[in-house]
Scaffold this motif. Structure first.
Motif, PDB file in Angstrom:
ATOM      1  N   GLU A 828      12.964 -21.493  17.512  1.00 17.33           N
ATOM      2  CA  GLU A 828      12.177 -20.440  16.881  1.00 17.33           C
ATOM      3  C   GLU A 828      11.077 -19.921  17.800  1.00 17.33           C
ATOM      4  O   GLU A 828      10.870 -18.707  17.925  1.00 17.33           O
ATOM      5  N   LYS A 832      10.771 -16.159  20.753  1.00 18.07           N
ATOM      6  CA  LYS A 832       9.753 -15.100  20.796  1.00 18.07           C
ATOM      7  C   LYS A 832       9.323 -14.756  22.219  1.00 18.07           C
ATOM      8  O   LYS A 832       8.789 -13.664  22.455  1.00 18.07           O
ATOM      9  N   GLU A 856      20.919 -18.635  16.504  1.00 19.56           N
ATOM     10  CA  GLU A 856      20.461 -17.967  15.283  1.00 19.56           C
ATOM     11  C   GLU A 856      18.953 -18.090  15.108  1.00 19.56           C
ATOM     12  O   GLU A 856      18.266 -17.100  14.816  1.00 19.56           O
ATOM     13  N   SER A 858      16.704 -18.572  17.255  1.00 11.88           N
ATOM     14  CA  SER A 858      15.953 -17.900  18.324  1.00 11.88           C
ATOM     15  C   SER A 858      15.987 -16.389  18.191  1.00 11.88           C
ATOM     16  O   SER A 858      15.426 -15.681  19.036  1.00 11.88           O
ATOM     17  N   GLY A 859      16.668 -15.908  17.170  1.00 14.71           N
ATOM     18  CA  GLY A 859      16.757 -14.468  17.002  1.00 14.71           C
ATOM     19  C   GLY A 859      17.846 -13.849  17.847  1.00 14.71           C
ATOM     20  O   GLY A 859      17.749 -12.666  18.211  1.00 14.71           O
TER      21      GLY A 859
END
Length: 978
Positions: A828, A832, A856, A858-859
């Motif tokens: 997470e 960013k 997922e 980690s975006g």
């Protein structure tokens, strides 16, 4: 330390030191030279009142003395300035009574003394001159007491000089008198720090302009008067010299010199011709006292030519190389007519001890072609014109050097020595013994040995001294090629000839390979930018292709990073010092193999094998450049981490860099691999360091990006950070401050954490444990805050100075990846700030569910497998992952399964293999005897490629873009099927 008393009847005089009374010389730590001429009592610490000073200006040997009246127990006491390491006391007394006239005692406190028995040197005369010397005292020794033993009326003893920490007398390995022709005399310095000088022309070695610096044994070929002295150079402007020791040697039999050519290169009159050479006469002490050597005028080739009216059969050439420059051998050519030349091989070896980085080196041949009348010597070297230097040339006048043959004999070995010169005498010195001994038959050896040898025949010059190491112990684990003794495998090297033959075999193998044809200049898929609508950015970038993140080259083409880590010989160095018995043979540091050493304690058998193959030890740059050509043909397209970054700047191959965080000692935490982002002024210090590291490379198109670090201990964060001391880690102080801000009172904290502290300040140095759920939740929250502060600060500063290149994450260790809570929080937070998340992933099976989770959370950030690999135990090395492969074919299948497995995932952008060359057989050097020693390489210690392994690698690498684009099904080898 008691020393055995020796009485030496030598032919030397008692010479006064040319320093004022009471002089102190030098300021070296702990040991200061002090000289007392006994002209007064100023230099003594204490003395008996009955002792008297006598001055006699007419006395030739010593004009100022301290005298005893013959009573027993009178004494002198000296206190050293610093510590006492040695003493010399010059005395006079009646013949026959001098040896027992004085007693000597040492003390560390001036109160408690113990006796010491010195060496005694006697010069007969009336009165007899006597020197008492001793050295190597226990640590802390400061006082010397000299006690007069009492010799009775009419036989007084007097002392003329006392020297503390001065040089000792020089001993010789042979007494004066007749010696066999070609005998070697060795001079022995008395103390560490002494320099020995000598003359053979009758002059005083203390101040003679012709004196020579002793470094190598002195051959006796004619009647020789050898004078020597030791000098201690610890003073800044002065040096204390010992008295002169004189030896006279008369060689027998006297034999006329053999016919031939001897050229000491004092001029060029002996040579038939020369080219691009001059005579260098500077610094003879660097060149075994040779005051004239042939040196090239420019870096172009130099040449010496010799001609004889009779057939030449042998030659010996002595030379010097500057070891800080690339080593290039002399070349030799023979001719019968001076028109047509053929190159001849010469045996070459280090012979002597390096002085100021100049290494003596000898060449010899005892088998010149029939009817040779001309010998041409070529001097080459591209680095500097002043290396090499040729010292002397001898044709048909030098004894052939000694060859060693070993054979096992029970638990030990027999060393058999021989020389190609018939009728020569052979001498040897074992383990730095005091003298060379005559060889009469095989030498029985046990354990690890250093053997120095030479041969001499009457009328010929002694051969150069050759050194050999012989390990006759039972603890040998690594053979002379760096292979494990216990392992038997196909392709194991058993002779130097096999390695030399590899040169042609390698040329054939690599010449048969072709790099994939569908690649652009960066290893990307040529034409894919236009085909898939990808953009050229001028740098490596992350873009979207059909809904999946991909990496692209500066030209915009699809790039799947197939890099190799550790393209360097660094991990091939192993520690040899202190465990020599474990190696069959260790080449001498003072040899052409010096370039294969790292310092003097660590040696690379990989580089040594390359030397045997090619005739030169490759530099790190040579290895890197050669590897690029090989990697391209094997289908790789990048240089991975822990490779020399400076060579990436040459623009030949895509490469990566590491941010300089590991070098910031102010942010290190003892015993825990975490960066202390809360350290004082952390952001300002990072700003300065990152600016210096990345700004110079921000426009480099071959640079893929930067890793932040490697395998941080994030999986230990929850349990180990609370145990830190705030006095040593700002991270702990920040944790305490965070807890205080949350709970407000210590009572509330104690209730939540189930502890019993009196104040929050008590937490700073305490080892906190997580005994309750609130404690774990607090650490989870603090871990997230820490990661945001760490990655956020680094990312901000990095992009401030380099907006062009990718930030590639921090190379998670597999343990971190498998820790669910840590993995999720890292994913997470890094999502960013990072462009790519990197994982060092060693696995038998690709855990797709875990990798999906990272992507997922980690975006949707892409993932780079920044390190992986498999090995076998075939060659005695560790296999990286136990039971992963039984042979090199299976290594290839493991590679195919892993790389094609991750490449088929819609978010993986590369897989970097560990590593280029196998680790050292007895462990990589910086970890000592317990160092990693994995079968991890694409090539082994003999630089032989693992062809079965590479066959599998190439099958995947050549098709990698088809796998990435789903144009063919991923490969899978079922290891469960036996």
């Amino acid at each position: 330390m008691r020393r055995k008393k020796t009485v030496l009847l030598l032919i030397y005089g008692l010479a006064a030191l040319t320093v004022p009374p009471g002089t102190t010389l030098g300021d070296s730590p702990g040991f200061v030279i002090q000289v007392d001429d006994l002209q007064n009592w100023d230099a003594t610490y204490d003395h008996s009142e009955a002792l008297k000073l006598r001055t006699d200006p007419d006395e030739d040997r010593d004009s100022s003395l301290v005298e005893s009246d013959g009573a027993s127990g009178e004494y002198l006491v000296y206190q050293a300035s610093g510590y006492l390491r040695s003493f010399a006391v010059y005395a006079y007394g009646a013949e026959g009574g001098t040896s027992n006239a004085l007693r000597f005692y040492l003390s560390s406190d001036g109160k408690s003394y113990r006796s010491v028995e010195p060496d005694i040197h006697v010069d007969e005369g009336n009165p007899a001159a006597v020197t008492y010397e001793s050295r190597e005292f226990p640590s802390g020794t400061k006082y010397l007491k000299i006690v007069f033993a009492g010799t009775g009326a009419g036989t007084p003893t007097s002392i003329g000089k006392v020297i503390l920490n001065g040089p000792g007398s020089v001993g010789a390995s042979k007494p004066s008198g007749p010696v066999l022709y070609g005998s070697m005399v060795m001079l022995n310095r008395a103390s560490e720090g002494d320099t020995v000088y000598y003359t053979t022309d009758g002059s005083d070695p203390r101040d003679s302009l012709t004196r020579k610096h002793y470094s190598d044994p002195i051959p006796i070929l004619e009647k020789t008067v050898l004078k020597s002295t030791a000098v201690n150079h610890s003073g800044k402007d002065q040096a204390a010299a010992s008295r002169v020791s004189t030896y006279t040697f008369d060689p027998y039999p006297v034999t006329a010199p053999a016919p031939g050519i001897t050229d000491p290169l004092d001029d060029f009159k002996t040579a038939a011709s020369k080219a691009n050479l001059y005579l260098a006469k500077d610094n003879p002490s660097y060149y075994d006292n040779d005051g004239s050597r042939a040196v090239r005028s420019t870096t172009a080739q130099g040449m010496l030519l010799y001609r004889s009216d009779t057939d030449m059969t042998s030659f010996t050439v002595r030379s010097f190389y500057y070891s800080g420059q690339p080593f290039e051998k002399l070349r030799f050519f023979a001719s019968s007519d001076g028109k047509t030349y053929e190159e001849v091989d010469a045996d070459s070896y280090a012979s002597g001890y390096a002085q100021s980085n100049w290494q003596p080196y000898a060449y010899e041949s005892s088998d010149l072609p029939a009817h040779t009348r001309y010998l041409k010597i070529d001097l080459i070297g591209e680095a500097k014109s002043w290396t090499p230097q040729v010292s002397d040339v001898s044709i048909d006048r030098t004894t052939a050097s000694v060859k060693l043959a070993e054979s096992q004999d029970g638990d030990g070995y027999k060393a058999t020595l021989s020389s190609a010169t018939a009728g020569s005498r052979i001498y040897y010195r074992l383990n730095k013994g005091d003298d060379f001994l005559p060889y009469s038959g095989p030498i029985e050896l046990q354990g690890y040995n250093q053997l120095e040898t030479y041969a001499v025949k009457d009328g010929l010059v002694p051969s150069p001294i050759r050194s050999y190491s012989v390990n006759a112990g039972g603890a040998v684990q690594l053979d002379r090629f760096g292979q494990l003794e216990s392992a038997n495998f196909a392709g194991k090297v058993t002779s130097e000839a096999q390695l030399k033959a590899d040169a042609q075999a390698d040329a054939t193998y690599y010449g048969s390979l072709k790099a994939p044809e569908d690649r652009d200049a960066y290893g990307g898929l040529a034409g894919s930018a236009e085909k898939y609508g990808l953009k050229a950015t001028g740098y490596f970038a992350v873009q979207q292709l059909n809904g999946r993140p991909v990496m692209t080259t500066p030209d915009g083409n699809l790039y799947f990073n197939l890099g190799v880590n550790g393209v360097t010989p660094q991990e091939t160095y192993t520690m040899v010092a202190g465990r020599e018995e474990q190696f069959e043979s260790i080449p001498s540091y003072a040899s052409a193999y010096k370039a294969a050493y790292l310092g003097k304690d660590n040696f690379s058998y990989y580089l040594a094998n390359k030397y045997i193959k090619t005739g030169s030890v490759p530099t790190e740059h040579d290895i890197y450049t050669e590897a690029i050509g090989r990697l391209q043909k094997w289908g790789f397209n990048g240089i991975g981490a822990y490779s020399p970054e400076k060579y990436g700047e040459e623009g030949k191959f895509p490469y990566v860099r590491m941010l300089p965080l590991d070098g910031m000692s102010w942010a290190k935490i003892d015993g825990l691999s975490l960066f202390d982002i809360y350290a004082p002024d952390a952001e300002a210090k990072l700003d300065k360091a990152i600016a210096a590291a990345v700004a110079p490379h921000k426009d480099d198109p071959m640079l893929v990006g930067y890793f932040i670090g490697n395998e941080y201990d994030f999986h230990r964060f929850y349990t180990e950070v609370p145990k830190l001391k705030a006095s040593k880690a700002a991270l702990k102080a920040k944790l305490v401050a965070t807890l205080q801000a949350k709970y407000g009172t210590i009572a509330a904290f104690n209730a939540a954490w189930k502890t019993n502290f009196k104040s929050f300040s008590d937490l700073n140095e305490a080892e906190l444990t997580l005994n309750a759920s609130p404690a774990w939740r607090d650490m989870e929250s603090f871990f997230s805050d820490y990661l945001n502060q760490f990655f956020g600060t680094v990312s901000k500063l990095y992009r401030k100075y380099d907006p062009n290149h990718l930030l590639l994450g921090d190379r998670w260790i597999t343990t971190t990846f498998h820790n669910e809570k840590v993995r999720q929080t890292l994913s997470e937070v890094e999502g960013k700030y990072m462009d790519v998340i990197s994982i060092n992933y060693y696995t038998y099976k690709i855990e797709t569910d875990l990798l999906n989770e990272v992507n997922e959370l980690s975006g949707g950030k892409p993932i780079l497998m920044s390190e992986f690999g498999y090995g076998t135990s075939e060659q005695g090395l560790q296999p990286l992952m136990l039971n992963s492969a039984v042979n090199q074919f299976q290594r290839g299948m493991r590679y195919r399964n892993f790389v094609e497995g991750v490449a088929s995932l819609p978010y993986v952008v590369g897989a970097d293999l560990f590593n280029y060359v196998d680790q050292a057989g007895l462990g990589r050097y910086w970890q000592g005897e317990w160092g990693e020693h994995y079968n991890s390489g694409l090539v082994n210690v003999a630089d032989r490629p693992y062809k079965d392994y590479l066959s599998g690698i190439m099958a995947t690498n050549d098709d990698i873009y088809k796998v990435v684009l789903g144009q063919r099904t991923k490969f899978y080898y079922d290891f469960s099927q036996k």
